[in-house]
Write a protein that holds these residues in place. Structure first.
Motif, PDB file in Angstrom:
ATOM      1  N   LYS A   1      22.149   9.228   8.869  1.00 32.16           N
ATOM      2  CA  LYS A   1      22.962   8.327   8.171  1.00 32.16           C
ATOM      3  C   LYS A   1      22.175   7.976   6.976  1.00 32.16           C
ATOM      4  O   LYS A   1      22.683   7.964   5.829  1.00 32.16           O
ATOM      5  N   LEU A   2      21.171   7.474   6.681  1.00 32.93           N
ATOM      6  CA  LEU A   2      20.213   7.237   5.686  1.00 32.93           C
ATOM      7  C   LEU A   2      20.173   8.230   4.802  1.00 32.93           C
ATOM      8  O   LEU A   2      20.402   7.996   3.345  1.00 32.93           O
ATOM      9  N   LYS A   3      19.810   9.317   5.239  1.00 29.50           N
ATOM     10  CA  LYS A   3      19.629  10.347   4.519  1.00 29.50           C
ATOM     11  C   LYS A   3      20.952  10.692   3.631  1.00 29.50           C
ATOM     12  O   LYS A   3      20.837  10.999   2.422  1.00 29.50           O
ATOM     13  N   LYS A   4      21.961  10.738   4.186  1.00 27.49           N
ATOM     14  CA  LYS A   4      23.405  10.794   3.350  1.00 27.49           C
ATOM     15  C   LYS A   4      23.700   9.650   2.479  1.00 27.49           C
ATOM     16  O   LYS A   4      24.034   9.914   1.309  1.00 27.49           O
ATOM     17  N   GLN A   5      23.317   8.514   2.877  1.00 26.37           N
ATOM     18  CA  GLN A   5      23.513   7.372   1.947  1.00 26.37           C
ATOM     19  C   GLN A   5      22.732   7.427   0.879  1.00 26.37           C
ATOM     20  O   GLN A   5      23.228   7.151  -0.366  1.00 26.37           O
ATOM     21  N   LEU A   6      21.390   7.882   0.835  1.00 33.57           N
ATOM     22  CA  LEU A   6      20.551   7.889  -0.121  1.00 33.57           C
ATOM     23  C   LEU A   6      20.539   8.996  -0.812  1.00 33.57           C
ATOM     24  O   LEU A   6      19.840   9.435  -1.790  1.00 33.57           O
ATOM     25  N   LYS A   7      21.555  10.123  -0.320  1.00 31.18           N
ATOM     26  CA  LYS A   7      21.582  11.351  -0.990  1.00 31.18           C
ATOM     27  C   LYS A   7      20.110  12.298  -1.033  1.00 31.18           C
ATOM     28  O   LYS A   7      19.962  12.623  -2.116  1.00 31.18           O
ATOM     29  N   LEU A   8      19.499  12.132  -0.035  1.00 27.24           N
ATOM     30  CA  LEU A   8      18.092  12.658  -0.105  1.00 27.24           C
ATOM     31  C   LEU A   8      17.979  14.015   0.408  1.00 27.24           C
ATOM     32  O   LEU A   8      18.873  14.530   1.149  1.00 27.24           O
ATOM     33  N   SER A   9      17.596  14.963  -0.133  1.00 24.89           N
ATOM     34  CA  SER A   9      17.310  16.421   0.351  1.00 24.89           C
ATOM     35  C   SER A   9      15.823  16.430   0.881  1.00 24.89           C
ATOM     36  O   SER A   9      14.912  16.083   0.344  1.00 24.89           O
ATOM     37  N   LEU A  10      15.613  16.792   2.153  1.00 25.91           N
ATOM     38  CA  LEU A  10      14.407  16.904   2.648  1.00 25.91           C
ATOM     39  C   LEU A  10      13.887  18.293   2.820  1.00 25.91           C
ATOM     40  O   LEU A  10      14.298  19.426   2.627  1.00 25.91           O
TER      41      LEU A  10
ATOM     42  N   ARG B   1      12.729   2.725   6.906  1.00 27.88           N
ATOM     43  CA  ARG B   1      14.078   1.753   6.766  1.00 27.88           C
ATOM     44  C   ARG B   1      14.531   1.441   8.158  1.00 27.88           C
ATOM     45  O   ARG B   1      15.669   0.857   8.210  1.00 27.88           O
ATOM     46  N   LEU B   2      13.928   2.383   9.015  1.00 32.01           N
ATOM     47  CA  LEU B   2      14.420   2.041  10.616  1.00 32.01           C
ATOM     48  C   LEU B   2      14.122   0.731  11.083  1.00 32.01           C
ATOM     49  O   LEU B   2      13.006   0.234  10.754  1.00 32.01           O
ATOM     50  N   PRO B   3      14.834   0.296  11.929  1.00 30.54           N
ATOM     51  CA  PRO B   3      14.508  -0.757  12.811  1.00 30.54           C
ATOM     52  C   PRO B   3      12.995  -0.541  13.555  1.00 30.54           C
ATOM     53  O   PRO B   3      12.691   0.329  13.676  1.00 30.54           O
ATOM     54  N   ALA B   4      12.293  -1.588  13.567  1.00 32.31           N
ATOM     55  CA  ALA B   4      10.967  -1.554  13.969  1.00 32.31           C
ATOM     56  C   ALA B   4      10.812  -0.761  15.503  1.00 32.31           C
ATOM     57  O   ALA B   4       9.972   0.242  15.769  1.00 32.31           O
TER      58      ALA B   4
ATOM     59  N   ALA C   1       0.769  -1.221   0.139  1.00 32.04           N
ATOM     60  CA  ALA C   1      -0.213   0.184   0.187  1.00 32.04           C
ATOM     61  C   ALA C   1       0.881   1.261  -0.005  1.00 32.04           C
ATOM     62  O   ALA C   1       0.355   2.311  -0.518  1.00 32.04           O
ATOM     63  N   ALA C   2       2.040   1.090   0.654  1.00 32.04           N
ATOM     64  CA  ALA C   2       2.834   2.158   0.374  1.00 32.04           C
ATOM     65  C   ALA C   2       3.458   2.791  -0.891  1.00 32.04           C
ATOM     66  O   ALA C   2       3.954   3.840  -0.887  1.00 32.04           O
ATOM     67  N   ASP C   3       3.209   1.797  -1.757  1.00 32.68           N
ATOM     68  CA  ASP C   3       3.367   2.333  -3.032  1.00 32.68           C
ATOM     69  C   ASP C   3       2.642   3.435  -3.714  1.00 32.68           C
ATOM     70  O   ASP C   3       2.887   4.240  -4.974  1.00 32.68           O
TER      71      ASP C   3
ATOM     72  N   ARG D   1       8.889   9.535   4.822  1.00 29.86           N
ATOM     73  CA  ARG D   1       8.223   8.625   5.067  1.00 29.86           C
ATOM     74  C   ARG D   1       9.414   7.218   4.612  1.00 29.86           C
ATOM     75  O   ARG D   1       9.434   6.226   5.303  1.00 29.86           O
ATOM     76  N   GLU D   2       9.945   7.286   3.624  1.00 32.41           N
ATOM     77  CA  GLU D   2      10.848   6.146   3.279  1.00 32.41           C
ATOM     78  C   GLU D   2      11.966   5.931   4.204  1.00 32.41           C
ATOM     79  O   GLU D   2      12.188   4.996   4.522  1.00 32.41           O
TER      80      GLU D   2
END
Lengths: 77, 192
Positions: free
Chosen positions: B183-192, B137-140, B117-119, B132-133
């Motif tokens: 860290k995830l933001k850097k890895q995925l090169k996301l800009s929020l 990705r975080l541990p539950a 559904a998240a798609d 959201r993405e």
């Protein structure tokens, strides 16, 4: 980290769950620990980014709840 | 009647006495927090809308039955109802939790259920989508604390009680969640 404060105290401070007197001491402590101040700033920035989402419910949802309340109020009376 | 400065408790009392406008103000005051918490649990906007309605309808029945006794804590109260409605939904429609907690369900399972559904393209902006993405990705156990503290606005004490861990554990999970998100933001090169 200074034995007076733990890493979890950064979180308590950021979420305003630290008593005012303790928060005051914590602010002073931060001035003497610039690395922790930087960590605090990074954590704060991430929290602000998280708070961007999400939006609220649709107006339709709100109106449906209000309609339910009005309808059942008559039954309840 | 003027409601601007009225407390939640006063609004609850007025509503129970028949003031429908008091309910509307309560809903409008808390709709974003309640909806936000539900949405981040189910990750499906349509389902979140349904559960939002269901939550307040349940609250209405409880209020009229005199089942509200948490003075000064309307928001945590309604969020607990929302939380339970989410759990009930998955109990009825999905599967039996693999690990049953003291509350009778596995919250971590619930948090992991609605992937497809998240798609759907339901978030309004790319920034929202990115956040959201990242959270997904975080541990539950870290995702759970983020949702409950940031969107549901529960205190760490309340989160600890709800999830059956110590306050220090809840605080630690939040700290690691924030570090991991960065860290995830850097890895995925996301800009929020």
């Amino acid at each position: 980290m200074d034995p007076t404060f733990t890493p979890n105290d950064l979180i308590r401070f950021l979420f305003h769950e630290m008593p005012s007197e303790e928060a005051h001491a914590f602010r002073q402590w931060l001035q003497e620990h610039p690395a922790r101040q930087e960590e605090l700033n990074r954590l704060q920035q991430t929290i602000e980014e998280l708070r961007q989402v999400p939006d609220g419910p649709s107006e339709t949802s709100v109106q449906l709840v209000l309609a339910y309340s009005r309808q059942t109020a008559l039954e309840h009376a | 009647m003027e409601h601007k400065q009225v407390s939640d408790e006063q609004l609850v009392r007025q509503y129970v006495q028949g003031d429908e406008a008091a309910l509307e103000l309560l809903i409008r005051r808390h709709r974003q927090r309640v909806f936000g918490a539900i949405y981040m649990f189910v990750r499906d906007r349509y389902l979140a809308e349904d559960l939002f309605q269901d939550t307040f309808m349940k609250a209405i029945r409880k209020l009229r039955a005199g089942a509200y006794q948490e003075e000064g804590k309307f928001l945590p109260w309604i969020l607990r109802i929302a939380h339970n409605r989410c759990i009930d939904y998955y109990r009825k429609t999905q599967r039996t939790p693999a690990v049953v907690t003291t509350d009778g369900y596995d919250l971590f399972e619930v948090l992991n259920l609605s992937g497809p559904a998240a798609d759907r393209e339901l978030m309004k902006t790319q920034s929202h989508q990115a956040v959201r993405e990242l959270v997904e990705r975080l541990p539950a156990e870290q995702r759970e604390v983020v949702i409950l503290r940031i969107w549901a606005d529960l205190s760490f004490k309340e989160i600890a009680e709800l999830t059956g861990v110590s306050i220090n554990t809840a605080l630690g999970r939040m700290r690691y969640a924030l570090i991991n998100l960065r860290k995830l933001k850097k890895q995925l090169k996301l800009s929020l």
